[in-house]
Motif scaffolding. Structure first.
Motif, short mmCIF file in Angstrom:
data_model
loop_
_atom_site.label_atom_id
_atom_site.label_comp_id
_atom_site.label_asym_id
_atom_site.label_seq_id
_atom_site.Cartn_x
_atom_site.Cartn_y
_atom_site.Cartn_z
N TYR A 118 36.24 43.00 42.67
CA TYR A 118 36.66 42.48 41.37
C TYR A 118 38.08 42.95 41.10
O TYR A 118 38.52 43.99 41.60
CB TYR A 118 35.74 43.01 40.26
CG TYR A 118 34.34 42.43 40.28
CD1 TYR A 118 34.01 41.34 39.48
CD2 TYR A 118 33.35 42.98 41.09
CE1 TYR A 118 32.72 40.81 39.49
CE2 TYR A 118 32.07 42.46 41.11
CZ TYR A 118 31.76 41.37 40.31
OH TYR A 118 30.49 40.86 40.34
N ARG A 119 38.79 42.19 40.32
CA ARG A 119 40.13 42.63 39.91
C ARG A 119 39.99 43.88 39.05
O ARG A 119 39.04 44.03 38.29
CB ARG A 119 40.86 41.52 39.14
CG ARG A 119 41.10 40.28 39.96
CD ARG A 119 42.03 39.30 39.27
NE ARG A 119 42.13 38.07 40.04
CZ ARG A 119 42.93 37.93 41.10
NH1 ARG A 119 43.70 38.94 41.47
NH2 ARG A 119 42.96 36.79 41.77
N ARG A 166 36.17 45.96 34.46
CA ARG A 166 36.62 45.20 35.62
C ARG A 166 37.10 43.83 35.17
O ARG A 166 36.77 43.36 34.07
CB ARG A 166 35.48 45.04 36.63
CG ARG A 166 34.32 44.17 36.13
CD ARG A 166 33.21 44.07 37.16
NE ARG A 166 32.24 43.05 36.80
CZ ARG A 166 30.93 43.23 36.77
NH1 ARG A 166 30.42 44.42 37.07
NH2 ARG A 166 30.11 42.24 36.46
N ALA A 221 38.01 39.68 36.78
CA ALA A 221 37.25 38.61 37.41
C ALA A 221 37.03 38.91 38.90
O ALA A 221 37.77 39.67 39.52
CB ALA A 221 37.98 37.28 37.24
N ARG A 222 36.01 38.31 39.46
CA ARG A 222 35.72 38.45 40.89
C ARG A 222 36.85 37.80 41.70
O ARG A 222 37.33 36.71 41.37
CB ARG A 222 34.39 37.77 41.20
CG ARG A 222 33.99 37.70 42.67
CD ARG A 222 33.19 38.90 43.08
NE ARG A 222 32.74 38.77 44.48
CZ ARG A 222 31.58 38.24 44.84
NH1 ARG A 222 30.73 37.82 43.91
NH2 ARG A 222 31.25 38.17 46.12
N TRP A 232 26.12 46.59 42.37
CA TRP A 232 27.52 46.88 42.08
C TRP A 232 27.83 48.34 42.41
O TRP A 232 27.09 49.26 42.01
CB TRP A 232 27.83 46.59 40.62
CG TRP A 232 27.75 45.14 40.29
CD1 TRP A 232 28.76 44.22 40.26
CD2 TRP A 232 26.56 44.41 39.91
NE1 TRP A 232 28.29 42.98 39.93
CE2 TRP A 232 26.93 43.06 39.70
CE3 TRP A 232 25.21 44.76 39.75
CZ2 TRP A 232 26.03 42.08 39.34
CZ3 TRP A 232 24.30 43.78 39.39
CH2 TRP A 232 24.72 42.46 39.18
#
Length: 516
Positions: free
Chosen positions: A498-499, A488, A490-491, A376
């Motif tokens: 990610y959103r 963050r 959701a993907r 990430w």
């Protein structure tokens, strides 16, 4: 665990990092440097400040130094220069280090402000500032007022042991904003804002540089008592009890930063009632004749009286020092406004596989070269700077095509601008993950921002990071916000992103309203 080294190659407009000289500024960047913006070159700043600090102590006491640093810039590049100013022959009463711009960073975990303060204290220790003359470390936001009432109280406690106060710091650290905030606080004499705003300027000794100053109010026992009464009363208020104007301003500040403070004044200068001059001739004119306007009277400028300043102690705002090897030195004023964050930073997190690349505008790049699993990458930078994800085989072509264009945004100005802009140079970085919720290190791309890297436990990553030639790339371990990847949403399906998620703002010294 982190290891970093120089890398040769990388393709495109990239070079090895052997050459560390900053290229000579040209075009718009050179013009911005010539204008100066209130800054002083490093050698000029040291000479000027040293000369001022070596003046005979006033009131029998040495000056208190108030050093302001930008917490986003840790490790602060100017801080190590302070011991050179504080030689054995400088009678300094103390040094108070203030970390500014905490409002721009979200809370990544409980107690994150305490952790930030420890990082500032560690930076002071790393610069050789241990014990005396370092008297305290504070965190504030000069822009939103967070921590300022506490800073004023701390400064007032230094009255008995210090003379004048000198505000020091690098360019873009928020020094002028803090000076103006203190000017309108209980630290300044009540009449001073009306006068200092016009012109209370003194010359630096032996130079032509001007220096703003304001007189510090004497914190007598009575004044301290009245100030504490005001602070206690304000701390009992809820947001619902504020006036409409206060609410409006508070909501404005909440949009600007994550941490907000209310800075008031205990000692207000009474406002005099306006005197209306009545001229009957002004109301008497014939049909077809325009009303006559009497010539404006010369407005008398307010000045301090002799008694107000004869024994005054002053707070001086010194010229900011230009940070060396900084990407901001290469940018135009318009580009700098996009790079420097002015509102709460919303972290942007991406999950990358080996062979993927992250661009931060055209100012920085991180390649994920080797690793067993995805990792990430959380970008902490101005919300106005674009982030672009690509693959390694296309990265050089994307930079060549889009640097100077809208996709990468900064620098701006197309091919002509990029001809004068230095190439990106790479540096290899090796990291070992410590868990999927905690970053192992920040890759700080000069002053453009940083990328926090989070990886599986014991997962080894080989990365290659780029910044423009002549600028400094720093691998910061431990990271400033180790749990930033958890902020963050959701993907986003079909992408590496990610959103984004923006935590709520916190208001200091305001009672929270219990909601049922």
């Amino acid at each position: 665990m982190v290891a970093a080294g120089r890398a040769a190659g990388g393709g495109g407009r990239t070079e090895g990092r052997e050459a560390r000289r900053e290229p000579a500024p040209s075009g718009a960047a050179a013009e911005r440097r010539r204008e100066g913006g209130g800054a002083a070159p490093a050698h000029t700043h040291r000479r000027v400040v040293s000369a001022a600090l070596r003046r005979p102590p006033r009131h029998g006491r040495g000056p208190l130094l108030l050093y302001l640093l930008d917490v986003l810039e840790l490790p602060d590049p100017v801080l190590p220069q302070l011991p050179g100013l504080l030689g054995p022959d400088v009678p300094v009463a103390g040094l108070l280090v203030v970390g500014n711009k905490v409002d721009l960073l979200p809370a990544d975990s409980p107690g994150h402000l305490g952790r930030l303060r420890q990082r500032v204290a560690a930076a002071c220790a790393g610069a050789g500032l241990r014990g005396a003359p370092l008297v305290d470390v504070r965190l504030v936001s000069a822009k939103t007022g967070f921590g300022l009432e506490g800073l004023v109280s701390r400064l007032q406690r230094s009255w008995r042991c210090a003379g004048d106060v000198y505000l020091l710091g690098a360019t873009n650290s928020g020094k002028s904003t803090l000076f103006n905030a203190l000017l309108r606080s209980d630290y300044c004499k009540s009449r001073a804002p009306n006068i200092v705003d016009r012109a209370t300027i003194s010359h630096w000794p032996g130079t032509t540089l001007n220096l703003l100053k304001f007189p510090i109010i004497n914190p007598t026992c009575d004044r301290i008592f009245r100030r504490q009464e005001r602070l206690r009363e304000e701390a009992t208020k809820t947001e619902d009890q504020l006036s409409s104007e206060e609410k409006k301003y508070l909501n404005h500040l909440k949009k600007q930063g994550y941490f907000v403070g209310r800075v008031g004044r205990t000692f207000q200068q009474p406002k005099s009632s306006p005197v209306v001059d009545f001229d009957p001739d002004m109301l008497s004119y014939s049909i077809g004749e325009d009303p006559r306007h009497s010539p404006k009277k010369h407005e008398e400028r307010e000045e301090f009286t002799y008694n107000e300043v004869k024994d005054a102690r002053w707070c001086f705002d010194t010229p900011g020092i230009v940070k060396e090897n900084c990407v901001l030195n290469l940018l135009t004023e318009k580009e700098v406004k996009l790079v420097l964050p002015t509102q709460a930073i919303v972290p942007r997190t991406f999950i990358l596989k080996p062979g993927m690349v992250l661009f931060l505008a055209a100012l920085g790049r991180v390649d994920y070269l080797e690793g067993e699993k995805p990792a990430w990458f959380s970008v902490v930078a101005s919300n106005l700077l674009p982030v672009h994800i690509s693959i390694l085989s296309k990265a050089d072509a994307i930079y060549e095509k889009h640097a100077g264009q809208e996709l990468l945004k900064v620098p701006m100005g197309g091919e002509e601008r990029m001809k004068e802009f230095p190439p990106l140079v790479p540096q290899h970085i090796t990291l070992k993950g410590i868990g999927t919720t905690e970053a192992v290190a920040d890759i700080k791309l000069s002053s453009a921002g940083w990328v926090a890297v989070t990886a599986h436990t014991e997962e080894k990553l080989l990365l290659r990071a780029y910044t423009p030639k002549g600028t400094t790339l720093v691998v910061r371990e431990p990271p400033l916000l180790p749990y930033i990847s958890t902020i963050r949403g959701a993907r986003i399906a079909g992408t590496a992103a990610y959103r984004t998620k923006k935590p709520p703002s916190l208001v200091e010294n305001l009672k929270t309203t219990e909601r049922r």
